[in-house]
Design a protein around this motif. Sequence first.
Motif, PDB file in Angstrom:
ATOM      1  N   VAL A  83      47.970  45.001  37.287  1.00  0.00           N
ATOM      2  CA  VAL A  83      47.806  43.905  36.322  1.00  0.00           C
ATOM      3  C   VAL A  83      48.474  44.254  34.995  1.00  0.00           C
ATOM      4  CG1 VAL A  83      46.131  42.558  34.992  1.00  0.00           C
ATOM      5  CG2 VAL A  83      45.679  43.083  37.397  1.00  0.00           C
ATOM      6  N   ILE A  84      48.261  45.475  34.510  1.00  0.00           N
ATOM      7  CA  ILE A  84      48.824  45.898  33.225  1.00  0.00           C
ATOM      8  C   ILE A  84      50.354  45.874  33.263  1.00  0.00           C
ATOM      9  CG2 ILE A  84      49.141  47.888  31.695  1.00  0.00           C
ATOM     10  CD1 ILE A  84      46.551  46.455  31.237  1.00  0.00           C
ATOM     11  N   THR A  85      50.929  46.445  34.328  1.00  0.00           N
ATOM     12  CA  THR A  85      52.398  46.473  34.427  1.00  0.00           C
ATOM     13  C   THR A  85      52.966  45.069  34.559  1.00  0.00           C
ATOM     14  OG1 THR A  85      52.192  46.903  36.820  1.00  0.00           O
ATOM     15  CG2 THR A  85      52.515  48.810  35.383  1.00  0.00           C
ATOM     16  N   GLY A  86      52.278  44.199  35.280  1.00  0.00           N
ATOM     17  CA  GLY A  86      52.734  42.815  35.413  1.00  0.00           C
ATOM     18  C   GLY A  86      52.709  42.095  34.077  1.00  0.00           C
ATOM     19  N   PHE A  87      51.648  42.327  33.314  1.00  0.00           N
ATOM     20  CA  PHE A  87      51.545  41.692  31.995  1.00  0.00           C
ATOM     21  C   PHE A  87      52.666  42.182  31.069  1.00  0.00           C
ATOM     22  CE2 PHE A  87      49.852  41.338  27.669  1.00  0.00           C
ATOM     23  CZ  PHE A  87      49.475  39.998  27.652  1.00  0.00           C
ATOM     24  N   ILE A  88      52.934  43.487  31.095  1.00  0.00           N
ATOM     25  CA  ILE A  88      53.995  44.060  30.244  1.00  0.00           C
ATOM     26  C   ILE A  88      55.358  43.466  30.614  1.00  0.00           C
ATOM     27  CG2 ILE A  88      55.282  46.187  29.744  1.00  0.00           C
ATOM     28  CD1 ILE A  88      52.612  47.692  30.052  1.00  0.00           C
ATOM     29  N   LYS A 111      58.508  31.865  38.937  1.00  0.00           N
ATOM     30  CA  LYS A 111      58.054  31.130  37.762  1.00  0.00           C
ATOM     31  C   LYS A 111      56.532  30.977  37.770  1.00  0.00           C
ATOM     32  CE  LYS A 111      58.784  26.665  37.548  1.00  0.00           C
ATOM     33  NZ  LYS A 111      59.504  25.372  37.371  1.00  0.00           N
ATOM     34  N   TRP A 112      55.968  30.550  38.904  1.00  0.00           N
ATOM     35  CA  TRP A 112      54.527  30.293  38.945  1.00  0.00           C
ATOM     36  C   TRP A 112      53.710  31.578  39.030  1.00  0.00           C
ATOM     37  CZ3 TRP A 112      52.178  26.285  37.250  1.00  0.00           C
ATOM     38  CH2 TRP A 112      52.869  25.074  37.165  1.00  0.00           C
ATOM     39  N   HIS A 113      54.269  32.601  39.617  1.00  0.00           N
ATOM     40  CA  HIS A 113      53.556  33.887  39.631  1.00  0.00           C
ATOM     41  C   HIS A 113      53.403  34.408  38.194  1.00  0.00           C
ATOM     42  CE1 HIS A 113      52.057  37.688  41.130  1.00  0.00           C
ATOM     43  NE2 HIS A 113      52.959  38.350  40.392  1.00  0.00           N
ATOM     44  N   THR A 114      54.464  34.234  37.395  1.00  0.00           N
ATOM     45  CA  THR A 114      54.424  34.693  36.007  1.00  0.00           C
ATOM     46  C   THR A 114      53.511  33.814  35.155  1.00  0.00           C
ATOM     47  OG1 THR A 114      56.711  35.440  36.254  1.00  0.00           O
ATOM     48  CG2 THR A 114      55.832  35.342  34.026  1.00  0.00           C
ATOM     49  N   PHE A 166      45.743  33.884  33.912  1.00  0.00           N
ATOM     50  CA  PHE A 166      44.536  34.526  34.465  1.00  0.00           C
ATOM     51  C   PHE A 166      44.561  36.046  34.351  1.00  0.00           C
ATOM     52  CE2 PHE A 166      44.821  30.388  36.509  1.00  0.00           C
ATOM     53  CZ  PHE A 166      43.522  29.921  36.388  1.00  0.00           C
ATOM     54  N   SER A 167      45.507  36.569  33.556  1.00  0.00           N
ATOM     55  CA  SER A 167      45.618  38.024  33.442  1.00  0.00           C
ATOM     56  C   SER A 167      44.345  38.659  32.879  1.00  0.00           C
ATOM     57  CB  SER A 167      46.815  38.395  32.559  1.00  0.00           C
ATOM     58  OG  SER A 167      46.673  37.830  31.259  1.00  0.00           O
ATOM     59  N   LEU A 168      43.697  37.979  31.923  1.00  0.00           N
ATOM     60  CA  LEU A 168      42.479  38.525  31.330  1.00  0.00           C
ATOM     61  C   LEU A 168      41.399  38.725  32.392  1.00  0.00           C
ATOM     62  CD1 LEU A 168      40.729  39.348  28.901  1.00  0.00           C
ATOM     63  CD2 LEU A 168      40.167  36.923  28.607  1.00  0.00           C
ATOM     64  N   PHE A 169      41.284  37.758  33.298  1.00  0.00           N
ATOM     65  CA  PHE A 169      40.228  37.826  34.306  1.00  0.00           C
ATOM     66  C   PHE A 169      40.598  38.794  35.436  1.00  0.00           C
ATOM     67  CE2 PHE A 169      40.377  33.659  32.268  1.00  0.00           C
ATOM     68  CZ  PHE A 169      39.178  33.724  31.589  1.00  0.00           C
ATOM     69  N   LEU A 170      41.882  38.884  35.757  1.00  0.00           N
ATOM     70  CA  LEU A 170      42.321  39.916  36.697  1.00  0.00           C
ATOM     71  C   LEU A 170      42.057  41.299  36.108  1.00  0.00           C
ATOM     72  CD1 LEU A 170      45.710  38.312  37.790  1.00  0.00           C
ATOM     73  CD2 LEU A 170      43.793  38.791  39.320  1.00  0.00           C
ATOM     74  N   ALA A 193      45.530  32.019  43.380  1.00  0.00           N
ATOM     75  CA  ALA A 193      46.903  31.497  43.253  1.00  0.00           C
ATOM     76  C   ALA A 193      47.856  32.597  42.783  1.00  0.00           C
ATOM     77  CB  ALA A 193      46.918  30.321  42.282  1.00  0.00           C
ATOM     78  N   VAL A 194      47.426  33.395  41.793  1.00  0.00           N
ATOM     79  CA  VAL A 194      48.256  34.514  41.327  1.00  0.00           C
ATOM     80  C   VAL A 194      48.508  35.489  42.472  1.00  0.00           C
ATOM     81  CG1 VAL A 194      48.440  36.449  39.732  1.00  0.00           C
ATOM     82  CG2 VAL A 194      47.361  34.329  38.979  1.00  0.00           C
TER      83      VAL A 194
END
Length: 488
Positions: free
Chosen positions: A218-223, A249-252, A258-262, A463-464
Amino acid sequence: MFKKITYAIHRVLGTVISLLFLMWFITGLVLIYKSFPDVDKTQRHDHRICLTDSLPNIEDVLAEIPQDEKLKSIQVNQYKNKGIFTVETSKDTYYISSQLEQDDEPISKAELEDIAQSWVQASIAKIDTLHKQDIWIMYSKYQKELPIYKVHFDDSAKHQLYLSSRTGEVQQLTTRNERLWAYVGSIPHKLYIPVLRQHTRTWINTLTTLATLSFITVITGFILGVRAYTKRYKIQKKWSTPYRKFSYKWHTLLGFAFSLFLFTWSISGMMALQKVPQWLVKTHTNYHIPQKIKGKKVDPAVYPLDYRKLQEAFPKLKQISWTSFQGVPIYEIIDGKEVLHIDASKDSIQRLNLSEAQICQAIESIHGQETKYNIQLIHHFEEYYLPWKRDLDLPIYKVSVESEDENTYYISPETGNYKHLDKNRKARKWLFNGFHYLHIQWLMERPVLWTLTIWFLALGCIAVSGTGVWLSFKFLIRKLKKKPKKTC
């Protein structure tokens, strides 16, 4: 270089973690409505047999125990058509009948069948003898009951009943429908794989490691997402998606939403079977609370109230346990389906009602008489005293102690049961219960909103994860199709 390393970590871990996330969120929704099968306490109490046998003087029962062994607990139930005292000492467990005879014989086949058919009114297809745990009895508490009889019933629900070979006590009851839901819910969600679950420490480490890898993903994806959008903004001077392909596009976009909840669910997964580490929230003092809060056990032989009077007063009496709280002798009984606590400090039968002074005595036995604390009787639930899967007692004494660890106690005057929290345990309430179940007072008091919130967040994270699984699948296909370079 940093981008390449971060991208490689996210892509490699994401290939596995996105699939795990997808499974965890789908099975988590199932778990809200269908938990792992277990015998309900009310159901267990309802099937117990009333104490009908003539019971002996408690001193005579204790005389059957070796005098050099320290008494830990004593309880009487009715089974094998007689009262049986289960006496646990520092060295062994003894079973003594109401005729004051050692009862070490395993339950007979006829008795086994009688117990089984009192639970399920159907013909018995077969009975297996289990010498090791199977998937439905994986908890360590079942280990001491082995061998366990597994009774298969020939009915439409396909009941399976697990009975202790020693006492005939019901350990587990499942139906085909419950087992099916467990296979698509709790078993994959909690990795209840027998070969893994029977090694508790390995199982805990596996879950914690997978949750940690999820956190890193999750952290690396957010970065990477922040970097891509920032770079796009510097070029076009406006915020827009840097990806044209639908799945990217939709994965990002969903990942950002929803990154906070992941992130929080990954943390709660790491905390699911672990204590909050001391480097994060330190516990300054070990007060040995379990040994001190209820005080020294009272000798059952000196209870002012003769336990046999309970049999006269409660015609549906099924079980008696000897316990105490700070010198107050207590009988914990099962009357029909209800659990009651009787004050045994007087010769008359009265329900337990611990006074404020007795609660203060318990606190001072732990923290010392000079300790400052605040005590109040509350009639409502609050953030750190919320029901979840079991009922909680009300009213309850709340005691807040002035200490480095900010100790808080909730002690029931009607049972003597307690809940203890310090800063470390309060942190775990948020890092696990709060993050994982949204076990937050404001939401729990609004069950419809809690349900809608859980579903919205879980579906968003599905969905993510789903788009992540699709991207990982396409990545693997490309790698498999890629032809190796020719060598001379």
